[in-house]
Design a protein around this motif. Sequence first.
Motif, mmCIF file in Angstrom:
data_model
loop_
_atom_site.group_PDB
_atom_site.id
_atom_site.type_symbol
_atom_site.label_atom_id
_atom_site.label_comp_id
_atom_site.label_asym_id
_atom_site.label_seq_id
_atom_site.Cartn_x
_atom_site.Cartn_y
_atom_site.Cartn_z
ATOM 1 N N VAL A 255 72.028 44.793 53.757
ATOM 2 C CA VAL A 255 73.392 44.322 54.014
ATOM 3 C C VAL A 255 73.570 42.931 53.413
ATOM 4 N N GLY A 256 74.595 42.771 52.602
ATOM 5 C CA GLY A 256 74.918 41.469 52.052
ATOM 6 C C GLY A 256 74.247 41.137 50.739
ATOM 7 N N ALA A 257 73.402 42.029 50.203
ATOM 8 C CA ALA A 257 72.729 41.711 48.942
ATOM 9 C C ALA A 257 73.738 41.555 47.810
ATOM 10 N N GLY A 258 74.745 42.426 47.769
ATOM 11 C CA GLY A 258 75.786 42.300 46.747
ATOM 12 C C GLY A 258 76.593 41.023 46.906
ATOM 13 N N ASP A 259 76.835 40.636 48.159
ATOM 14 C CA ASP A 259 77.558 39.385 48.414
ATOM 15 C C ASP A 259 76.729 38.193 47.953
ATOM 16 N N ALA A 260 75.418 38.256 48.187
ATOM 17 C CA ALA A 260 74.543 37.182 47.727
ATOM 18 C C ALA A 260 74.544 37.107 46.209
ATOM 19 N N MET A 261 74.614 38.250 45.535
ATOM 20 C CA MET A 261 74.694 38.233 44.080
ATOM 21 C C MET A 261 75.962 37.519 43.622
ATOM 22 N N ALA A 284 68.285 36.627 41.689
ATOM 23 C CA ALA A 284 67.441 35.919 42.655
ATOM 24 C C ALA A 284 68.140 35.755 44.001
ATOM 25 N N PHE A 285 69.441 35.448 43.985
ATOM 26 C CA PHE A 285 70.188 35.354 45.240
ATOM 27 C C PHE A 285 70.140 36.696 45.980
#
Length: 316
Positions: A255-261, A284-285
């Motif tokens: 959850v949130g990996a795309g948002d971190a990108m 990396a984010f």
Amino acid sequence: MNTAASPVITVTLNPAIDETIFLDALHPGQVHRARTAQFDAGGKGVMVAGCLADWGQAVTATGLLGEGNDAVFKALFAAKGITDAFSRHPGLTRTNIKLVDPHETTDINLPGAEAPAALLQAVEHQVLHRADAQSPVVLAGSLPAGFPADTYAALISRLGARGMRTVLDTSGAPLREALAADRRPTVIKPNRAELEAWADKPLPEAADIVATARSLLGRGLEQVVVSMGADGALFITADATLHASLPAIRPASTVGAGDAMVAGIVAALSEAAAPDRMARLGAAFAYSKLGQIGPNLGTRSRVEALAAQVRVQALD
């Protein structure tokens, strides 16, 4: 924190409180006893804001919140030094449920409350009043019930007319409207499925994704970034097509990996980074976020170490 720079502005019109429930195993149709649970401020733009704040970027978070249960958001903003420019409406912000077992995460996303459409003017005022050409504006997530599909497109047009850069991360009708408008976002970050939905056809190979992305560059966008899960991400501009990847891991939650990108892309934009640096930071984010629950990123030193390990390959 880099307080000397203009703050990035995030817009989250349909935020959520993420209730993450940890299970030993998930068996549909059976009674479960959870190991533990936690509540975090969520919504795509809120996740982006949290990650950028952890990176050291000044951030102003705008959008709409229900005033009846905004304490978790207030706590996040206070803890991370995020400027709270949200407009409140009567009622509650929705809750999304994340069921996490040792193998995967199951998302149950609830519809948002009907926020008064008139409050959109208050959000636009906050954004237009605070934004400048030095830092991008991130518009992320779904729209509240009752909001027109061209809500993002209209705001992007107003920002673009003032020379401001916009990063859009949405899907479905709001994405279609934004890409059909006369003035389009600077950067979009769909995942493969969202781009396939826009194109109305499967995109099974990287070459198919690149061709579709390049057709969008012809419509005025400066960059298209397509996340592909374990297959990494494609960063496509008029001058370069880069594939970025890191070794796969088994995450606590995706959850949130795309948002971190998106946060990594914005961090790169804020430092006027070259395409290779943007691809490294974006990957990396996202990779750092895989070990975090809630709107949190790993330490800056950890992210920089990961960025150095990202494999970046130029595609023809």
